[in-house]
Design a protein around this motif. Structure first.
Motif, mmCIF file in Angstrom:
data_model
loop_
_atom_site.group_PDB
_atom_site.id
_atom_site.type_symbol
_atom_site.label_atom_id
_atom_site.label_comp_id
_atom_site.label_asym_id
_atom_site.label_seq_id
_atom_site.Cartn_x
_atom_site.Cartn_y
_atom_site.Cartn_z
ATOM 1 N N LEU A 27 0.833 -1.399 -0.049
ATOM 2 C CA LEU A 27 0.131 0.085 -0.103
ATOM 3 C C LEU A 27 0.887 1.211 0.093
ATOM 4 O O LEU A 27 1.882 1.207 0.360
ATOM 5 C CB LEU A 27 -0.894 0.170 1.212
ATOM 6 C CG LEU A 27 -1.843 -1.150 1.231
ATOM 7 C CD1 LEU A 27 -2.686 -0.911 2.676
ATOM 8 C CD2 LEU A 27 -3.075 -1.121 0.127
ATOM 9 N N SER A 28 0.246 2.372 -0.416
ATOM 10 C CA SER A 28 0.988 3.444 -0.575
ATOM 11 C C SER A 28 -0.159 4.790 -0.418
ATOM 12 O O SER A 28 -1.068 4.634 -1.050
ATOM 13 C CB SER A 28 1.957 3.888 -1.841
ATOM 14 O OG SER A 28 1.015 3.767 -2.996
ATOM 15 N N LEU A 29 0.318 5.630 0.344
ATOM 16 C CA LEU A 29 -0.696 6.765 0.384
ATOM 17 C C LEU A 29 -0.810 7.716 -0.749
ATOM 18 O O LEU A 29 0.112 8.035 -1.612
ATOM 19 C CB LEU A 29 -0.357 7.696 1.661
ATOM 20 C CG LEU A 29 -0.347 7.163 3.065
ATOM 21 C CD1 LEU A 29 0.437 7.754 4.047
ATOM 22 C CD2 LEU A 29 -1.665 6.718 3.341
ATOM 23 N N TYR B 86 -10.540 0.974 -0.636
ATOM 24 C CA TYR B 86 -9.446 1.775 -0.510
ATOM 25 C C TYR B 86 -9.102 2.050 0.888
ATOM 26 O O TYR B 86 -9.984 2.563 1.604
ATOM 27 C CB TYR B 86 -9.624 3.273 -1.229
ATOM 28 C CG TYR B 86 -9.537 2.983 -2.966
ATOM 29 C CD1 TYR B 86 -8.398 3.079 -3.367
ATOM 30 C CD2 TYR B 86 -10.989 2.636 -3.331
ATOM 31 C CE1 TYR B 86 -8.224 3.058 -4.890
ATOM 32 C CE2 TYR B 86 -10.743 2.278 -4.900
ATOM 33 C CZ TYR B 86 -9.689 2.686 -5.512
ATOM 34 O OH TYR B 86 -9.649 2.503 -6.751
ATOM 35 N N CYS C 251 -5.469 5.479 0.303
ATOM 36 C CA CYS C 251 -4.422 4.938 -0.445
ATOM 37 C C CYS C 251 -4.747 4.740 -1.707
ATOM 38 O O CYS C 251 -5.615 4.892 -2.474
ATOM 39 C CB CYS C 251 -4.206 3.342 0.168
ATOM 40 S SG CYS C 251 -3.393 3.458 1.862
ATOM 41 N N LYS D 37 4.527 6.374 2.783
ATOM 42 C CA LYS D 37 4.151 5.372 3.911
ATOM 43 C C LYS D 37 3.699 5.996 5.177
ATOM 44 O O LYS D 37 2.980 5.376 5.918
ATOM 45 C CB LYS D 37 5.196 4.466 4.031
ATOM 46 C CG LYS D 37 5.743 3.738 2.589
ATOM 47 C CD LYS D 37 4.686 2.491 2.497
ATOM 48 C CE LYS D 37 5.257 1.740 1.303
ATOM 49 N NZ LYS D 37 4.168 0.627 1.149
#
Length: 542
Positions: free
Chosen positions: A369-371, A525, A415, A387
């Motif tokens: 996952l990534s913001l 999400y 995310c 992150k």
């Protein structure tokens, strides 16, 4: 030249008790002179403790006060000299008085037929020498020219400061003009980079190119307007300073001291006010372009990585779907229908046996996952690796118009990745105060200031709320959990097809918190809300 000495002579020939010219002067043992009646009245008939009214020297015995004959003659001679000098000047002075009688500050007045050549420092105004002992009794007096000299020094100091400030503003103006010329060039360069990056993406991302272009144009227009306003203000201020400087030059060259002192007090306050109101712009007008450039570069890198990783999987899936026969699909459908009608639950039992128990079991379904900074509220700042999220400094805020997909009212962020795999697991670390760990549909309202945009307060989001206790929320309905927070790390386990969402507290072991059941209809999400003291980090599980 005699007139210039009159105030000094009067001061020396004046009685320090009555403040008038000495009448029948008498000298006491300390050497000071007073009117004979004044000193006798001051000491009194029965007074024994005697002292000089001027120097306060103690006198041990009462002296016989004797008239000072020499000083009396000097006084008579001085008065006669004044009378002789006035008469030849009366005709010229009367004509001059007629011209200046109604004009204040010209230095002449018909009451005494003399110049305003004495300045009272106590009352801060010009006085006649003959009024010093009457209306300004006990005040500190001096010559107007001396006062003029001091104020002249203040004027020159003020002029020096104004000219230095003018030079600083001229330098600032030049720098602003240079930056103004760089804006169009920088904006064009950013737009070219944006187009180059967006073209590498798949076809449906083309619409974002226009959004980026409009955003950069808006930034450029906003900065241009700000600099244009600043330049206008600087030009106006510089003209005012130049006018003030010219006015000070004229005032400094004025030969009329009284007029100078009258005007200088007002002009001095105006100059001080202008100097205090000056402030230099310290914020870099190109800062927003640098932020945009960094965000676009990060977008390009992540799009490239995404394409390299995901496009081969998409191609493989498409090829497999094409090779799969219709008959095989029908057979599987019939078999599934037969098992359901026969009441066979062996498949479910097998799945149940495969339910993860330990953290190692959950890590088999770990997802990356990534913001997404484009969704982050303006009060939040995302780390360079996307992150970690926390409250941002006020000076780093970017207007909402630059990111139309961001949350407007609540400090929330989503995310980039939408989860819809059969099983997904991820962990987050929460530091500080209150926080919400949620999953939401992409269509969640992000502009409303009501509960429509809050995690767990609508039908499009599910949330684990963390403070002094745990609670789970959906459609504004909350369930308070008995488990008290004891670990900073939270694990989230999603079974999309199964329609379940589970939360765990992660430490040396997995502590089950709660399991939600729902019919998920579109990708979920991961999202987060945090208060002022919180910081949320997505853990790296691979």
């Amino acid at each position: 030249m005699a007139e210039l000495q009159i105030p000094i002579i009067i001061n020396h020939l004046s009685c320090r008790i009555c403040r008038n010219l000495l009448r029948n002067p008498a000298t006491i043992p300390c050497g000071h002179n007073f009117c004979m009646d004044c000193i006798e009245g001051h000491w009194g008939a029965e007074q024994r403790d005697l002292s000089c009214p001027e120097c306060e020297q103690r006198i041990l015995y009462r002296p016989n006060v004797i008239r000072n004959t020499t000083l009396s003659q000097v006084l008579r001679h001085t008065e006669r000299s004044w009378s002789r000098k006035r008469k030849p000047q009366e005709s010229a002075e009367s004509l001059r008085d007629q011209r200046t009688a109604d004009t204040p500050g010209k230095g002449w007045y018909g009451l005494h037929n003399s110049t305003l050549n004495t300045y009272c420092f106590t009352d801060e105004n010009d006085v006649y020498s003959l009024c010093v002992s009457d209306k300004h009794n006990g005040h500190i007096n001096g010559l107007v020219k001396e006062k003029r000299r001091r104020k002249q020094e203040e004027l020159r100091t003020m002029q020096t400061r104004l000219r230095e400030r003018l030079q600083e503003q001229q330098k600032q103006q030049e720098n602003m003009k240079k930056k103004f010329k760089q804006i169009e060039k920088e904006a064009n360069k950013i737009m070219e980079d944006c187009e180059t990056i967006i073209v590498r993406a798949i076809d449906h991302l083309q619409r974002h190119c226009m959004s980026m272009r409009e955003m950069i144009e808006t930034q450029a227009k906003t900065v241009e307007d700000q600099i244009d306003i600043t330049l206008q203000n600087l030009e106006t201020k510089m003209e005012e300073i130049k006018k003030m400087d010219a006015e000070l030059d004229r005032l400094a060259e004025s030969e009329n001291s009284v007029l100078f002192l009258q005007k200088w007090s007002n002009m001095q306050s105006i100059c001080e006010k202008d100097l205090l109101s000056f402030s230099e712009g310290s914020k870099d007008p190109l800062f927003s372009f640098k932020v945009t450039k960094r965000a676009i570069d990060q977008l390009g890198e992540k799009l490239g990585d995404f394409c390299d990783q995901q496009l081969p999987l998409i191609f493989q899936t498409c090829n497999n779907d094409q090779e799969e026969s219709v008959e095989k699909r029908d057979a599987e459908d019939q078999q599934q229908k037969h098992q359901s009608s026969a009441g066979l639950y062996s498949g479910n039992m097998g799945k149940k046996d495969m339910e993860p128990k330990t953290r190692e079991d959950f890590l088999q379904y770990a997802c990356e996952l990534s913001l997404d900074p484009a969704t982050a509220h303006k009060d939040l700042i995302i780390s360079d690796n996307d992150k970690e999220v926390k409250l941002s400094p006020r000076g780093c805020q970017i207007p909402s118009a630059c990111f139309p997909e961001r949350f407007n009212s609540r400090r929330q962020v989503l995310c980039r990745e939408g989860l819809q795999a059969e099983r997904c697991y991820y962990e987050v670390e929460v530091k500080g105060g209150k926080a919400e760990i949620a999953l939401a549909y992409k269509g969640l309202d992000r502009k409303s200031s009501t509960e429509k945009s809050a995690f767990g307060a609508n039908e499009k989001s599910w949330s684990l709320d963390l403070s002094n206790s745990y609670s789970v929320s959906h459609k504004s309905e909350s369930i308070l959990l008995k488990q008290s927070p004891s670990s900073k790390k939270i694990g989230v386990y999603l079974e999309f097809k199964e329609g379940s969402l589970s939360f765990f507290e992660v430490s040396d072991s997995m502590t089950f918190l709660y399991k939600l059941k729902a019919n998920f209809t579109e990708p979920l999400y991961p999202g987060f809300w945090l208060d002022d003291k919180s910081c949320i980090r997505i853990c790296d599980l691979k």
